[in-house]
Design an enzyme around this catalytic site. Structure first.
Site, mmCIF file in Angstrom:
data_model
loop_
_atom_site.group_PDB
_atom_site.id
_atom_site.type_symbol
_atom_site.label_atom_id
_atom_site.label_comp_id
_atom_site.label_asym_id
_atom_site.label_seq_id
_atom_site.Cartn_x
_atom_site.Cartn_y
_atom_site.Cartn_z
ATOM 1 N N ASP A 56 0.814 -1.220 0.000
ATOM 2 C CA ASP A 56 0.000 0.000 0.000
ATOM 3 C C ASP A 56 0.845 1.267 0.000
ATOM 4 O O ASP A 56 0.375 2.329 0.403
ATOM 5 C CB ASP A 56 -0.941 0.009 1.210
ATOM 6 N N CYS A 84 8.437 -2.565 -17.046
ATOM 7 C CA CYS A 84 8.402 -2.763 -15.603
ATOM 8 C C CYS A 84 7.627 -1.594 -14.992
ATOM 9 O O CYS A 84 7.159 -0.700 -15.697
ATOM 10 C CB CYS A 84 9.808 -2.879 -15.011
ATOM 11 N N CYS A 97 -5.388 5.111 2.207
ATOM 12 C CA CYS A 97 -6.756 4.713 2.561
ATOM 13 C C CYS A 97 -7.204 5.326 3.890
ATOM 14 O O CYS A 97 -8.378 5.661 4.057
ATOM 15 C CB CYS A 97 -6.858 3.193 2.631
#
Length: 278
Positions: free
Chosen positions: A132, A174, A191
Site C-alpha cells: 500500500d 516494468c 486509505c
C-alpha cells in the site's frame, strides 16, 4: 506430483479444476508445486491469499509486519474480529489452514526492505505486490525485474483500482516504465486519509490472483504490457497498452542499476544516472 498422487479428498477438493481441459491433473500438480510470495496481507492481499490457497497453490509466503486493527475489517476479509491485535501473518496463516490444509504457509513477519527483498523473493516463483505504499512497490519492481521473477501489481483508491502483470520478458515493461518516480509526498492520500470502498480490493485482488494462477498454469493471455483500470462507481473497465521505456534505469536499453542496494528507496524513488535517488 501427478494426478495419481492425489488422494480421494484432494480429487474431490480440486475436481472442478481437474475436469477442465486447460488445468487437469497436470495443471493441479503445477499449482501444488508452485511457490508464491504475497507482499501485504491487507485489502489486496486478502483475496489473493484466499483464492491462491483455495486453488491449491502449494506454498504461499506472506510478508507483512502489521497487526490487525478493527478498521481493517471493512475490507481485509481474511481477518476477523477475534484477530484484532494479532499479527497479520499469523491471522492469515490461520485462515489458510482452515480453508486448505494442503497449503504450506511461510510467514515473513517483517517489512520488506532493500536488505531483505532479494533473498526473500529468491525462494518464490511469482510475487504478488499487494502493498500500500510507493516505496515497497518500487522495491518489489526493482528486485523482481533484476532477478527475472514475474510479479503482479495492484493498487486501489476510493472507487478506483488498477492491476497489471510484469513477466520480466526482454521487451516487457516494468513498473518504472509506467511510473518513473513516485508522486510528491502528500499528493496521493492513503486509505486512512481518503478512504476506500470496502469491496474494491476484492475485485482488484481477485484479478491479481487470476493472473497468478494463469501464469502458473501457462494458460490465457496475461496483462503483461497492459494496465487494467477499474472504476467501481461507473462499473467500467479500461485497458491501456504499456511499453518498455528505452531509458528505463532498470529494464531499458542501458540499465544503470545492478542491485537494489544501489538505490535508496526514499521520497520519489527516482533513479538518476549514477543509480542513486533524489
Amino acid at each position: 506430483m501427478s494426478g495419481l498422487e492425489l488422494d480421494a479428498t484432494q480429487l474431490d477438493r480440486y475436481s472442478r479444476h481437474i475436469i477442465m481441459d486447460d488445468v487437469g491433473a497436470t495443471g493441479q500438480a503445477a499449482l501444488r508445486e508452485a511457490a508464491v510470495l504475497v507482499v501485504g496481507a491487507g485489502g489486496l492481499g486478502s483475496p489473493v491469499i484466499q483464492y491462491l490457497a483455495a486453488a491449491g497453490v502449494g506454498t504461499i509466503g506472506i510478508a507483512d509486519d502489521d497487526a490487525v486493527e478493527l478498521s481493517n475489517l471493512q475490507r481485509q476479509t481474511i481477518h476477523g474480529t477475534d484477530d484484532v491485535g494479532e499479527q497479520k501473518v499469523d491471522s492469515a496463516a490461520a485462515f489458510v489452514d482452515t480453508l486448505n490444509p494442503d497449503v504450506d504457509v511461510q510467514r515473513h513477519d517483517q517489512r520488506v526492505t532493500a536488505d531483505t527483498v532479494t533473498d526473500l523473493i529468491a525462494a518464490y516463483d511469482v510475487v504478488v505486490d499487494a502493498s500500500d505504499n510507493f516505496r515497497t512497490r518500487y522495491l518489489i519492481n526493482d528486485a523482481c525485474t533484476l532477478a527475472g521473477v514475474p510479479f503482479s501489481h495492484g493498487a486501489i483508491f476510493q472507487f478506483e483500482g488498477q492491476v497489471t502483470t510484469f513477466t520480466g520478458g526482454d521487451d516487457g515493461p516494468c513498473y518504472r516504465c509506467l511510473f518513473p518516480e513516485a508522486p510528491p509526498a502528500g499528493t496521493v492520500p492513503d486509505c486512512a486519509t481518503a478512504g476506500v470502498l470496502g469491496v474494491l480490493p476484492g475485485t482488484i485482488g481477485s484479478i491479481q490472483a487470476t493472473e497468478t494462477v494463469k501464469h502458473i498454469l501457462g494458460v490465457g493471455d496475461s496483462l503483461d504490457g497492459r494496465l487494467l483500470f477499474y472504476d467501481a462507481a461507473d462499473m467500467s473497465f479500461e485497458t491501456v497498452a504499456l511499453a518498455q521505456r528505452p531509458e528505463c534505469p532498470i529494464c531499458g536499453d542501458s540499465p544503470v542499476v545492478d542491485s537494489v542496494q544501489e538505490v535508496a528507496y526514499t521520497e520519489s524513488c527516482a533513479v538518476t544516472g549514477d543509480a542513486t535517488t533524489e
